[in-house]
Design a protein around this motif. Sequence first.
Motif, PDB file in Angstrom:
ATOM      1  N   SER A   1      59.413   3.861  60.979  1.00 15.53           N
ATOM      2  CA  SER A   1      60.238   4.957  61.504  1.00 15.53           C
ATOM      3  C   SER A   1      59.327   6.080  61.967  1.00 15.53           C
ATOM      4  O   SER A   1      58.150   6.135  61.622  1.00 15.53           O
ATOM      5  CB  SER A   1      61.207   5.480  60.444  1.00 15.53           C
ATOM      6  OG  SER A   1      60.502   6.078  59.381  1.00 15.53           O
TER       7      SER A   1
ATOM      8  N   ALA B   1      63.331  10.173  67.924  1.00 12.18           N
ATOM      9  CA  ALA B   1      63.231   9.707  66.545  1.00 12.18           C
ATOM     10  C   ALA B   1      63.726   8.266  66.535  1.00 12.18           C
ATOM     11  O   ALA B   1      64.580   7.890  67.339  1.00 12.18           O
ATOM     12  CB  ALA B   1      64.069  10.578  65.621  1.00 12.18           C
TER      13      ALA B   1
ATOM     14  N   ALA C   1      59.883  10.417  63.388  1.00 13.33           N
ATOM     15  CA  ALA C   1      60.760  11.508  63.825  1.00 13.33           C
ATOM     16  C   ALA C   1      59.889  12.680  64.269  1.00 13.33           C
ATOM     17  O   ALA C   1      58.790  12.874  63.754  1.00 13.33           O
ATOM     18  CB  ALA C   1      61.690  11.938  62.704  1.00 13.33           C
TER      19      ALA C   1
END
Length: 192
Positions: free
Chosen positions: A159, A126, A161
Amino acid sequence: MRKTWAATIAVLPLAALTVGSASAAELGADHRPPAAVNNPDVPRELIDALPEVIQQDPDVIIDPDVELGPIVYPDGTPVEGQDPATMREARARCGGTATATAVIWGPESIGGCTVWGSVGYKQGYAWGVQDASGSVCAQGRGFTVSGTRTWYSIGCGKSNAGTTVAWGNILSNPSVRAMATSGPVNSVGWWI
């Protein structure tokens, strides 16, 4: 015939008559644990520094470039046989910060822990950019079935994850590298 046999027994060293298993120290430097047999190119000092449970794994593939840190199982649980202080900090050290540079991949950011995978294991990564005005693409290190280091995409954007990469029964450090896709440079915090 009987005297000859008795005379032969009389000259055998006492150790030859000992029954039971010998310790690694008694076997001397020639004794190699299963992990050493399976990884002949890995220095013996590295094998000896591993917890006993890993030394006895005949199937582990040890990355010759591993930087030993706290060793964890795939679920993040510390491997038994390590110093208690090392075991307490193991999970917290499983990440880092990668520098994303424009146009080329930035330097590898090596995590502070060591992961002991298992057959078929996939390592999760992540990450998130530290400057939200920029975007990056990131790669996480994994391994082929034969143990060759390989970079795998773990996403692009701000981002990500839940991305996994092939890892297998490898003992190595997780690591990430990144490339800025907007802006000249960015920092990427990552964890497993």
